[in-house]
Write an enzyme that holds these catalytic residues in place. Structure first.
Site, PDB file in Angstrom:
ATOM      1  N   GLU A   1      39.634  42.834  22.129  1.00 39.98           N
ATOM      2  CA  GLU A   1      39.730  43.261  23.669  1.00 39.98           C
ATOM      3  C   GLU A   1      39.531  44.695  23.933  1.00 39.98           C
ATOM      4  OE1 GLU A   1      42.039  39.742  25.460  1.00 39.98           O
ATOM      5  OE2 GLU A   1      43.726  41.332  24.723  1.00 39.98           O
TER       6      GLU A   1
ATOM      7  N   SER B   1      38.173  40.484  31.157  1.00 41.65           N
ATOM      8  CA  SER B   1      37.179  40.021  32.251  1.00 41.65           C
ATOM      9  C   SER B   1      36.666  38.928  31.866  1.00 41.65           C
ATOM     10  CB  SER B   1      36.487  41.280  32.744  1.00 41.65           C
ATOM     11  OG  SER B   1      37.560  42.182  33.085  1.00 41.65           O
TER      12      SER B   1
ATOM     13  N   ASN C   1      46.324  34.191  28.260  1.00 43.98           N
ATOM     14  CA  ASN C   1      47.455  34.787  28.210  1.00 43.98           C
ATOM     15  C   ASN C   1      47.840  35.360  29.829  1.00 43.98           C
ATOM     16  OD1 ASN C   1      49.162  37.015  27.872  1.00 43.98           O
ATOM     17  ND2 ASN C   1      47.673  38.403  27.393  1.00 43.98           N
ATOM     18  N   TRP C   2      49.034  34.581  30.026  1.00 42.86           N
ATOM     19  CA  TRP C   2      49.484  34.733  31.332  1.00 42.86           C
ATOM     20  C   TRP C   2      50.102  35.868  31.584  1.00 42.86           C
ATOM     21  CZ3 TRP C   2      52.023  29.278  32.543  1.00 42.86           C
ATOM     22  CH2 TRP C   2      50.939  28.102  32.645  1.00 42.86           C
ATOM     23  N   LYS C   3      50.364  36.626  30.821  1.00 42.90           N
ATOM     24  CA  LYS C   3      51.132  38.059  30.982  1.00 42.90           C
ATOM     25  C   LYS C   3      52.157  37.969  31.741  1.00 42.90           C
ATOM     26  CE  LYS C   3      46.619  40.302  30.404  1.00 42.90           C
ATOM     27  NZ  LYS C   3      46.064  41.475  30.420  1.00 42.90           N
TER      28      LYS C   3
ATOM     29  N   GLY D   1      41.214  43.358  32.697  1.00 49.83           N
ATOM     30  CA  GLY D   1      41.585  43.254  34.107  1.00 49.83           C
ATOM     31  C   GLY D   1      40.867  44.321  35.092  1.00 49.83           C
TER      32      GLY D   1
ATOM     33  N   HIS E   1      48.506  42.883  21.473  1.00 47.84           N
ATOM     34  CA  HIS E   1      47.882  43.352  22.917  1.00 47.84           C
ATOM     35  C   HIS E   1      48.151  44.427  23.107  1.00 47.84           C
ATOM     36  CE1 HIS E   1      46.652  42.823  26.864  1.00 47.84           C
ATOM     37  NE2 HIS E   1      46.132  41.690  26.675  1.00 47.84           N
TER      38      HIS E   1
ATOM     39  N   GLY F   1      42.728  36.750  30.336  1.00 45.20           N
ATOM     40  CA  GLY F   1      43.768  37.091  31.510  1.00 45.20           C
ATOM     41  C   GLY F   1      43.768  36.367  32.638  1.00 45.20           C
ATOM     42  N   GLY F   2      43.355  37.091  33.691  1.00 44.43           N
ATOM     43  CA  GLY F   2      43.372  36.639  35.152  1.00 44.43           C
ATOM     44  C   GLY F   2      42.742  35.532  35.360  1.00 44.43           C
TER      45      GLY F   2
ATOM     46  N   GLU G   1      48.363  46.062  26.010  1.00 43.78           N
ATOM     47  CA  GLU G   1      49.469  46.330  26.929  1.00 43.78           C
ATOM     48  C   GLU G   1      50.737  46.638  26.230  1.00 43.78           C
ATOM     49  OE1 GLU G   1      48.868  43.090  29.426  1.00 43.78           O
ATOM     50  OE2 GLU G   1      47.022  43.898  30.063  1.00 43.78           O
TER      51      GLU G   1
HETATM   52  P1  PGA Z   1      41.540  40.006  31.628  1.00 42.46           P
HETATM   53  O1  PGA Z   1      42.794  40.242  30.651  1.00 42.46           O
HETATM   54  O2  PGA Z   1      40.943  38.638  31.273  1.00 42.46           O
HETATM   55  O3  PGA Z   1      42.307  39.869  33.095  1.00 42.46           O
HETATM   56  O4  PGA Z   1      40.831  40.973  31.659  1.00 42.46           O
HETATM   57  C1  PGA Z   1      42.342  39.836  29.184  1.00 42.46           C
HETATM   58  C2  PGA Z   1      43.682  40.118  28.350  1.00 42.46           C
HETATM   59  O5  PGA Z   1      44.250  41.158  28.493  1.00 42.46           O
HETATM   60  O6  PGA Z   1      44.020  39.416  27.136  1.00 42.46           O
END
Ligand code: PGA
Length: 247
Positions: free
Chosen positions: A164, A209, A9-11, A170, A95, A230-231, A97
Site C-alpha cells: 500500500e 484507492s 478494511n473498514w478502519k 484515501g 497498516h 478502504g473507502g 496508519e
Molecule cells: P483506500 O484505503 O482504499 O481508502 O485508499 C486503503 C487502505 O488503507 O487499506
C-alpha cells in the site's frame, strides 16, 4: 495458481447497526463467488455481530489490529486469542496508519505477527512507502526493510502481503499498473530470498484507492493477486463489484 484475495478494511467506520445492514446486503451479492477469498475487517466493536452473520457464508472475518501479549494489564488492547475466539480467521498487521499515527515500528510488528500466528490467525501484513520516500528513490529500500524486519523469523504459510503506497491511501491517487507491478515484482523477489520457491504462492495485494473502476486493470498485473480496499469497501455494492473483478 494464487487464489485472488479481496479484503475490505473498514478502519474506524460503522456501528453495529451499520455492520448488520452492510452484511445483509453484501452476503447475497457475493454468495456465488467461488474463485476468490473474500474478507472484511470491521472495527473491534462489530466483530461479534459480523461473526455471527457470516457463519455459513463465503466471507471471512479479519481484525484490523492486535496486541502481542497474551493477556494482562494492557488497557485498551486486544489479544490474539480474543480474535480467534470471536471468529476472526485473519488479522491486518502493519497498516501504514498504525505505523504513522500509533508509532508501530518494524520490531513491534514482528512481535505482533509472531503472537497472532501462535493463535493460528492468518496474517495480512502491510508495507509501503510514503511520497517523500518514493520521490527520494527509496521505495525499494523501504520495502526491503519492512519485509526483512517485519517478517524476521516468520514462516511463509498463512501469510498475505499487502503493498500500500501511503500516497495512494484515501487520496484517490492509485498507483499506475506499471508502478504496482514494479513494486509487487520487487516484493516477490524479496520474499523469494526469504522463502525460496514458496514465495510464488504468497498472495501480494495492492491497496490504495482501489475502486470498482480500477480493480480490473490492477488485477491484470502479473504479480497483483488481490486488493486491500478502504473507502470503496464501505459500500456493499461497490465492494461486491470489486470482488467480482474480471481479468
Ligand atoms: P483506500 O484505503 O482504499 O481508502 O485508499 C486503503 C487502505 O488503507 O487499506
Amino acid at each position: 495458481m494464487r487464489t485472488p484475495f479481496l479484503a475490505a478494511n473498514w478502519k474506524m467506520n460503522k456501528t453495529v447497526g451499520e455492520t448488520q445492514a452492510f452484511l445483509h446486503e453484501f452476503i447475497p451479492l457475493v454468495k456465488d463467488v467461488n474463485n476468490a477469498e473474500i474478507v472484511i475487517a470491521p472495527p473491534f466493536t462489530s466483530l461479534f455481530t459480523a461473526s455471527s452473520l457470516l457463519k455459513g457464508s463465503n466471507v471471512h472475518l479479519a481484525a484490523q489490529n492486535v496486541f502481542y501479549e497474551e493477556k494482562g494489564a494492557y488497557t485498551g488492547e486486544v489479544a490474539p486469542a480474543m480474535l480467534t475466539d470471536v471468529g476472526c480467521a485473519h488479522v491486518i498487521i502493519g497498516h501504514s496508519e498504525r505505523r504513522q499515527y500509533f508509532g508501530e515500528t518494524d520490531g513491534i510488528l514482528n512481535k505482533k505477527v509472531k503472537a497472532a500466528r501462535k493463535q493460528h490467525l492468518k496474517i495480512i501484513f502491510c508495507i509501503g512507502e510514503s511520497l517523500d520516500e518514493r520521490e527520494a528513490g527509496k521505495t525499494f529500500e523501504v520495502l526491503k526493510r519492512e519485509i526483512e524486519e517485519g517478517l524476521k523469523d516468520i514462516p511463509s504459510d498463512n501469510l498475505v502481503v499487502a503493498y500500500e503506497p501511503i500516497w495512494a491511501i484515501g487520496t484517490g491517487k492509485t498507483a499506475t499498473t506499471e508502478q504496482a507491478q514494479e513494486a509487487h515484482k520487487y516484493i516477490r523477489e524479496r520474499l523469494s530470498s526469504l522463502y525460496g520457491a514458496t514465495a510464488q504462492s504468497i498472495r501480494i495485494l495492492y491497496g490504495g484507492s482501489v475502486t470498482p473502476d480500477n480493480i480490473d486493470v490492477l488485477m491484470k498485473c502479473e504479480d497483483v493477486d488481490g486488493a486491500l480496499v478502504g473507502g470503496a469497501g464501505l459500500k456493499a455494492d461497490s465492494f461486491a463489484r470489486i470482488v467480482k473483478f474480471t481479468r
